[in-house]
Design a protein around this motif. Sequence first.
Motif, PDB file in Angstrom:
ATOM      1  N   PRO A   1     118.302  -2.019  80.792  1.00  0.00           N
ATOM      2  CA  PRO A   1     117.262  -2.059  81.850  1.00  0.00           C
ATOM      3  C   PRO A   1     116.890  -3.396  82.543  1.00  0.00           C
ATOM      4  O   PRO A   1     116.370  -4.153  81.605  1.00  0.00           O
ATOM      5  N   PRO A   2     116.850  -3.539  83.508  1.00  0.00           N
ATOM      6  CA  PRO A   2     116.209  -4.944  84.169  1.00  0.00           C
ATOM      7  C   PRO A   2     114.892  -4.853  84.084  1.00  0.00           C
ATOM      8  O   PRO A   2     114.253  -3.820  84.092  1.00  0.00           O
TER       9      PRO A   2
ATOM     10  N   TRP B   1     116.412   1.948  90.609  1.00  0.00           N
ATOM     11  CA  TRP B   1     117.516   1.730  89.412  1.00  0.00           C
ATOM     12  C   TRP B   1     117.704   2.821  88.427  1.00  0.00           C
ATOM     13  O   TRP B   1     118.679   3.403  88.379  1.00  0.00           O
ATOM     14  N   TRP B   2     116.352   3.427  87.958  1.00  0.00           N
ATOM     15  CA  TRP B   2     116.678   4.642  87.177  1.00  0.00           C
ATOM     16  C   TRP B   2     117.123   5.819  87.681  1.00  0.00           C
ATOM     17  O   TRP B   2     117.883   6.512  87.140  1.00  0.00           O
TER      18      TRP B   2
ATOM     19  N   ASN C   1     112.549  -5.664  86.164  1.00  0.00           N
ATOM     20  CA  ASN C   1     111.813  -4.951  87.401  1.00  0.00           C
ATOM     21  C   ASN C   1     112.686  -3.661  87.850  1.00  0.00           C
ATOM     22  O   ASN C   1     112.502  -3.388  89.063  1.00  0.00           O
ATOM     23  N   GLY C   2     113.101  -3.060  86.855  1.00  0.00           N
ATOM     24  CA  GLY C   2     114.055  -1.849  87.402  1.00  0.00           C
ATOM     25  C   GLY C   2     112.882  -0.777  87.660  1.00  0.00           C
ATOM     26  O   GLY C   2     112.022  -0.285  86.690  1.00  0.00           O
TER      27      GLY C   2
ATOM     28  N   GLN D   1     120.721   3.805  90.923  1.00  0.00           N
ATOM     29  CA  GLN D   1     121.823   3.089  90.563  1.00  0.00           C
ATOM     30  C   GLN D   1     122.488   3.287  89.069  1.00  0.00           C
ATOM     31  O   GLN D   1     123.594   3.340  88.930  1.00  0.00           O
ATOM     32  N   LEU D   2     121.459   3.493  88.185  1.00  0.00           N
ATOM     33  CA  LEU D   2     122.047   3.854  86.823  1.00  0.00           C
ATOM     34  C   LEU D   2     122.932   5.168  86.668  1.00  0.00           C
ATOM     35  O   LEU D   2     123.968   5.270  86.142  1.00  0.00           O
TER      36      LEU D   2
END
Length: 564
Positions: free
Chosen positions: A303-304, A311-312, A306-307, A315-316
């Motif tokens: 995980p980035p 993102w979660w 600043n995700g 994008q993921l």
Amino acid sequence: MIPPVPVQKAPPGEQLLFHRLRDDPGTSDWTVLHSLNLARHVRQVEGEADFVVIAPGLGVLCVEVKSHRSARRDTNGMWYLGTQAPTQRSPFRQASEQMHSIRRFLSSTRLDIRHVPFASAVWFTGASASVHPDSLEWQPWQLLDRRDLRRPVSQVLSTVLASARQHLAAKGKALYAAPQRPTADQCREMVSRLRPRFEVAISAADYRQAREQDLLHFLEEQYEALDVMDAQRRVLFTGAAGTGKTFLALEAAKRASLQGLKVRLVCYNRLLGRWLAREMDGFPGQVTGSLHGIMMDLTGLKPPENGGEAWWGRQLPLLALETLFEQREPADVLIVDEVQDLCDSAYLDVLDLMLKGGLAGGRWLMFGDFERQSIYGVADGRAELKGRSPSLYERGLFRNCRNTPRIGRTAAEVSGLANVYRGFRRPDDGIDVTFAAYTSHQEQEQILAKVLHKLREEHFGNDEIVVLAPTTGGAASKARDPALRNHLAEYGTRGRKVGYATIHAYKGLDAPAVIVTDIDAVEGEQAESLLYIALSRATDRLAVLTHRDALNSMWANVTRGKRL
């Protein structure tokens, strides 16, 4: 029942009577002490009473239990109990001496028990006793055996106490004739004096083992729900907190794995995913964990820093879909816990590709609470799920098998779900939920220390206690008192300390004792949902620490409870 669990090494007859006394509706206003140590015995250095029954309006009864398969006394006065060596020690004398010891001790505390009838009896639970009912040593009503187990235990012992009262009155003891004694207040006073002597008799191991066996017994009654899988390939189980959903998900995954099937057991919560993975360790052909963790393993990503939600939640899942398209190693069976938090289209796309035949035609089991457990901004997704799998079969779970009735009802009442349960598998242990009000952080910290001390006195180990708060900045995480802080650690890293976590992080798990802190608001759907989740985590003891203003609002919805 005191204690709420039987002593671990108690003989079979005592175990049997313990459960009969605990579960009989006719004993609801009685207090029964099990395995009461008698340091002030009238004849011996010390002794022990198997059961001391304190019943309002009836009296006090000491019951000596003999579990032997045979019991007889010969003409020389020798007693033959099972395979034990013959003895002159009469069980009726044992019971009588226990009764006189208790009565003498209570009198020494200056408690007025002059109008309270005391009696004793012997119960041969495993035998039809070969003892003549007419004897100078005992009255016929003092002899109970296996045949008396055919009636409710409340009826049997009420008859004994009524006979004892009549016997005392016939002997000129007119002060015992009044049926209203002992009063409920007298019973409470007697218990309060006897209980400190009693509590030392039960070890922490007794409590822990009995709690685990008790919970497992009631969870086993949920097994029948798994039989639905034999007739239905796609089943959605719905039920409130504590109805056994996670247990069923885990058991279904184990069964499928042992059948040689490739299994995916998935949930939303990270801590729950870790626990499920530990429970499934060693079972072949399975992948278990939180959906986000499984997606990261699929993609090989970390995980980035600043995700965020984008993102979660977007994008993921897209990256996981790409990997699934390439690998194409779908599972034979998909099992999802906490599905109410995963009914987002992006997550359902991933679950669809994880399973042979997809959600529409594959074999899956899903478990969810669509009442108040969705706290991640996901709407009721049953329509979305049914759109992807029109032939799914929905089955409800309505009986609580995790919480004691007082904890379960309180969790439901506080969150506006008073009728969510049709009943409770576990018996009422007589322990109310504790509510405590604070007006400052320092005051809440002092209350937290007091509650922790009380739980340790009740034999709860640090690994059995969890402190939950709505946010990461709760009372446990920001404790200033070094003595308190040294006993606390973040859940998952706690070692031998008491763990603390947010309500969100602990969702899906449970603990024998839970302390909920930092409740500053109880109104609104989000606040009610968090309270419902937090309070329903406790299996045996629950304490709620709330701001004084919030407590006054909460208290109006609670039918039972006690304030510190």
